[in-house]
Structure formats: structure tokens, C-alpha cells
Write a protein that holds these residues in place. Sequence first.
Motif, mmCIF file in Angstrom:
data_model
loop_
_atom_site.group_PDB
_atom_site.id
_atom_site.type_symbol
_atom_site.label_atom_id
_atom_site.label_comp_id
_atom_site.label_asym_id
_atom_site.label_seq_id
_atom_site.Cartn_x
_atom_site.Cartn_y
_atom_site.Cartn_z
ATOM 1 N N ARG A 1 -7.491 -9.558 63.183
ATOM 2 C CA ARG A 1 -7.071 -8.651 63.664
ATOM 3 C C ARG A 1 -6.668 -7.149 61.983
ATOM 4 O O ARG A 1 -6.970 -6.476 61.956
ATOM 5 C CB ARG A 1 -6.116 -8.033 64.451
ATOM 6 C CG ARG A 1 -6.294 -7.217 64.993
ATOM 7 C CD ARG A 1 -7.339 -5.712 65.256
ATOM 8 N NE ARG A 1 -7.192 -4.737 65.753
ATOM 9 C CZ ARG A 1 -8.246 -4.202 66.413
ATOM 10 N NH1 ARG A 1 -8.887 -4.153 65.756
ATOM 11 N NH2 ARG A 1 -8.045 -2.502 66.730
ATOM 12 N N LYS B 1 -2.855 5.434 64.336
ATOM 13 C CA LYS B 1 -3.221 4.829 64.619
ATOM 14 C C LYS B 1 -3.422 3.720 64.161
ATOM 15 O O LYS B 1 -2.790 2.400 64.396
ATOM 16 C CB LYS B 1 -4.047 4.753 65.893
ATOM 17 C CG LYS B 1 -4.800 4.293 66.952
ATOM 18 C CD LYS B 1 -6.003 3.983 67.983
ATOM 19 C CE LYS B 1 -6.403 2.841 68.658
ATOM 20 N NZ LYS B 1 -7.509 3.538 69.517
ATOM 21 N N TYR B 2 -4.473 3.279 63.518
ATOM 22 C CA TYR B 2 -4.722 1.762 62.793
ATOM 23 C C TYR B 2 -3.253 1.634 62.372
ATOM 24 O O TYR B 2 -3.368 0.311 62.003
ATOM 25 C CB TYR B 2 -5.811 1.954 62.101
ATOM 26 C CG TYR B 2 -6.810 2.013 62.663
ATOM 27 C CD1 TYR B 2 -7.151 1.685 63.496
ATOM 28 C CD2 TYR B 2 -7.984 2.760 61.406
ATOM 29 C CE1 TYR B 2 -8.654 2.030 64.127
ATOM 30 C CE2 TYR B 2 -9.310 3.405 62.065
ATOM 31 C CZ TYR B 2 -9.923 2.590 63.110
ATOM 32 O OH TYR B 2 -10.411 2.763 63.953
ATOM 33 N N LEU C 1 -8.380 -3.746 60.616
ATOM 34 C CA LEU C 1 -8.405 -3.066 60.535
ATOM 35 C C LEU C 1 -8.161 -2.182 58.712
ATOM 36 O O LEU C 1 -7.751 -1.297 58.860
ATOM 37 C CB LEU C 1 -6.846 -2.680 60.695
ATOM 38 C CG LEU C 1 -6.000 -3.425 61.992
ATOM 39 C CD1 LEU C 1 -4.073 -3.428 62.275
ATOM 40 C CD2 LEU C 1 -5.898 -2.414 63.487
ATOM 41 N N GLU D 1 -0.839 0.217 64.266
ATOM 42 C CA GLU D 1 -1.480 -1.101 65.432
ATOM 43 C C GLU D 1 -1.059 -2.389 63.797
ATOM 44 O O GLU D 1 -0.537 -3.107 63.520
ATOM 45 C CB GLU D 1 -2.608 -1.201 65.113
ATOM 46 C CG GLU D 1 -3.212 -2.793 65.383
ATOM 47 C CD GLU D 1 -4.422 -2.618 66.353
ATOM 48 O OE1 GLU D 1 -4.895 -3.615 66.565
ATOM 49 O OE2 GLU D 1 -5.250 -1.770 66.201
ATOM 50 N N LYS D 2 -1.669 -1.963 62.752
ATOM 51 C CA LYS D 2 -1.428 -2.796 61.377
ATOM 52 C C LYS D 2 0.255 -3.446 61.751
ATOM 53 O O LYS D 2 0.369 -4.759 61.110
ATOM 54 C CB LYS D 2 -2.160 -2.166 59.853
ATOM 55 C CG LYS D 2 -1.404 -3.361 59.038
ATOM 56 C CD LYS D 2 -2.691 -2.241 57.535
ATOM 57 C CE LYS D 2 -2.669 -2.763 56.393
ATOM 58 N NZ LYS D 2 -2.965 -2.749 55.280
#
Length: 547
Positions: free
Chosen positions: A422, A453-454, A426, A457-458
Motif C-alpha cells: 500500500r 489524504k494520501y 500511495l 494514510e502513508k
Amino acid sequence: MSKQKQLNRTALYMRLSRDDEKAGESMSIENQRIMLKKYAEENGGTVVDEYIDDGWSGTDFERPAVKRLLDDAKEGKIDTIVVKDLSRFGRNYIQVGQYIDYIFPAYGIRFIALSDNVDTADRTSAGMDMMPIMNVFNEWHAANTSKKIRAVLEANWKQGKYTNWAYPYGYKAGTDEKRTAVIDEEAAAIVRRIYDMRLAGSSYRAIARALTDEGIPNPTAYYTRLDGRKSVRRNLGYWTTRTVSEILSNPTYTGRMTQHLTTRFSYKNHKVLHVPESEHVVKENAHAAIVDRATWEKVQAMRASVSRGRADKENRVHPLSGLLFCADCGCKLKFKSGGQRRGVCNYYLCRRYIDVGKKYCTSHAISDRQIEGIVLSDIRAMLGEVETDEATAKERFLRERAMRGERNRLSDEKALRSLQDRLAELDQLIQSAFEEKVLGALPENVLRSLCEKYQAEKEAAERKIAEIEARLAEADSIDAEVEEYIARLKRYARCEELTREMCLQLIEFITVGEKTEGDKPREIHIYYKFISNASADFCGQTNKQIP
């Protein structure tokens, strides 16, 4: 200096910082006072008051004397302020300029800095023309001094010199060059007692209450008594749970010196910030230990335990308090007294059942005698195995731990691969978003939203990866953990009853199933420290089935 206007009601402002003290007598408060008084007398001024900030940095405008000076100016008590030079008033060029150019004129205050030839009564003077440059230079001096002090501190940290202003309770300053912490035996005895009481199962509140009841002064009262000075704060000598907690979590007592725990935002903004643990300056075996490493680690394990334990009306913490969980909803079981009636037992009941009723969970009621008997019997059975054949018992513990560890390891490795994949996705998504922005296919606000957003999450994925990798790295320590469990088990070979200390040292937590109908057994799972690789889904280590 301009003579066009005599002084009237005059305020003399003086400041001395700790760094200025090193410059010698020329910077002293007394030297400033002599200079300012002489000037006021020669120019017909009446000294209304003296305003002194001793030991304060010029970059800090929350100084008490500056505040009082401004209050008196607003109330019309003074007409003129005289200082030795601009740096005495402050080393923040923006704030100094605001005071001299805006605030003081608004209240009709004349400002004079003698050594810099600054007099606001003559705005055309060369001194007034040079004032902005001098203010910038004064701030540069503050910034440069701050860098030098930080460099000296870092050098002292690396050399193992103690730079904190106070020593933890139980230590005092040594007479050597490094100011090495030396054990204060009177206070150290109390520190050792606090650790012993905690290992015996006493709560922070119980420890604090016992010390207070015995009239033992808390650290603040103790140091005040040693100094022979009256404390500036009201202190009744009572112990608090916070004080006990801080002592039980301080690694200094093991001989470790940890410095650079806090820092300032900047030389102008003195807000205290906590430094990340990775940036702490740590030196092992820097001084004599009050508590051995094994004792300290046991106490830390207790701090990390799911059990907090609550005392009853008699100030007693029951052996399994805080360690029992409902097998169905996951809530803790709450201790309920059976009262004073003869033959009535105390019970543990599901917290959710008590709080919101049987619609959400059942009672899972079990008497304290029953559950304590089950646990004590299981511990004795394991102890019997160890006493009969320690090598065989160790092999069984290792085998069972390895079986559960293998399942968790496979699960962690799978999750790790998924997270790493993932992360790569990203990075590709962020790159694609920028490429589309360059081609004009993606608006700026959409790009910003997607990247935020990315990135979030990263960062979350990276933290999770670090946690999993840490768990996988710990797998090699299983043998040592089983050895530690066996050593702890042996210490309770002579125990006739279940104690709070025994439970906290041996048990991670216990899940209790609901009573069953007919011949179907009731399940109770006991998770032991080190040998039970317990997970959040309550898959058990020792499964006791009782009718």
C-alpha cells in the motif's frame, strides 16, 4: 543627549540576566542604579520608583517589572523612563520598537537610553536614527548568545555533566566537576519502599496515603526542610498519586542519566516543548542506582498492565481486581461486595451488564472465592511441573508459546506485506496527482486535498509497519521471557493464598465466560505473562472448564 526638556516624574528601569552577570560589575543592578540616579539628579528629575528585573532575559517581555512599569505609565504616575541602554530594556527589536514608537508616546511617556543617546524628546537626533539598527544588533546578540549556550549544554551532555537545576528525590548534587548525582540515604530509603509497596500490589493512592499517614514529608517539603528556607508555594507535605507515579516511572533511579527532556521554542518564544524520546541524551551507569534494573522493569510492566485495581472501603485491593474481563463483550468485571451477611460471597460482574443491563450483556457473575481458587490451583499446578522437572516444564512453555507466536508471526508478516504494498501504491498515487496537475487536468485545491489524504494514510501505514517490525524483532527473546516467568513462579512456591503481588507478577489478564446450562462447562481463560502470547481477541492460554 538633548537638554530641551527637564525630567519630571522619573522611573528608573534596570535589568540583569544570568548571562549579564558574567560580564562583571559594569552590568550589575547597583552600577545601573548609580548611573541612572546621577542622571536624574543632574537633570532635575524626581525619581518616582525603581523597576528591577533581576535574572530575566531581555527577549522576554512578560517580566514583572516591565508589566508594573506599563501599568504605572497608563495610570499617569510617571512622565519619563530612563534606562542604561536599549539592551537593558529588551533584546527583541520588534517589541522594543513597539514600546518606544507606539505605546509610550500614547501615554505621553518620554524614553531615554543613556549609553545609546536615545531620547524620544528629540526625534531628529542621531541616536534616534540609529535606534532601529541598535535594536536589531541587540537581538542578534541574544540569538548568538542562545546558540553559544546551547552548544555548551550539548557539550556538557556528551561529557556526562549534570545540567538540570534540580535532582530527583533521593539524590543530591555531588562535589565533582560533573555534579554527579549522589544518593541521599534518607530519601532513597523512601524511594525503595515505594517500589517495594508497588511490587507488593499497593496502588498509587494506597502508597500516597500510607506515606502521608506516617507523616513522611513529600519531596517538596523535604527539600524545603533541607534548605532551611520557606517555600514560595503552599505545601502541606501530603503525598499525591502523581508524585508516586513520577517516582515509579523515573529511570534515574536505575543509574541512568537522561537530559534534554525539554527545550524552548526559540530564544524569543520561551514556551517549553517536550523533546521526542529519540532525541534525549542518555548515559547509562552515570551514578549509583537506588533501584536495581530488574525491580524497575517489573514496576514498568505493572504500569503497562491492563490492571489498575481499585481499593474497596477497607482500602484493600483484591488480588484479581482489574485483571478479569468478560469473554463476550470484552468489558472488565467489576467487584461487588456481598455485604456483611454471614455466608454471602463477594462477586465479580460484567461492567456492561451493570451499566446498561441484560439487553447488552449477561452478568457473567463469579464469586471471588471461586475464581481465586481456580487461579491459585492453576499456578500451583504449573509450579508443581517446574519443581518436578524444570527442563520439561520449560520445553512445554516454549512449545505452547511458539505455537501461538507462529500464528501471530504469520499474521504479522501478511499484514506487513500488505502495508508495504500500500505504501508503494500511495507513492505512485501522489506522483500521478502531481503529473496530472502539471498537465492541467487537476485543479490546485483537488491536488492539495488528495495529497493531504494520501500523506496521512502513508504516515499511519509507516507507524503500523514500525509496530509490526518491532513485534517480529521481539520474537527472538522468547527463551529469556520463559526463563523470567519460571523465576517469578518459583518465588511464590511457599504462598498459601493468592496475593495481589503474585497476580500482578504472573498474570496478564483473565477472561470469564458466562455460566452454562446442563453439563456444558464454563470457560475461563488465564493469560500468563511471558508464556501466553495473548491477543486482543482473547484466544486463551490456559482454558479452565468448570461446571
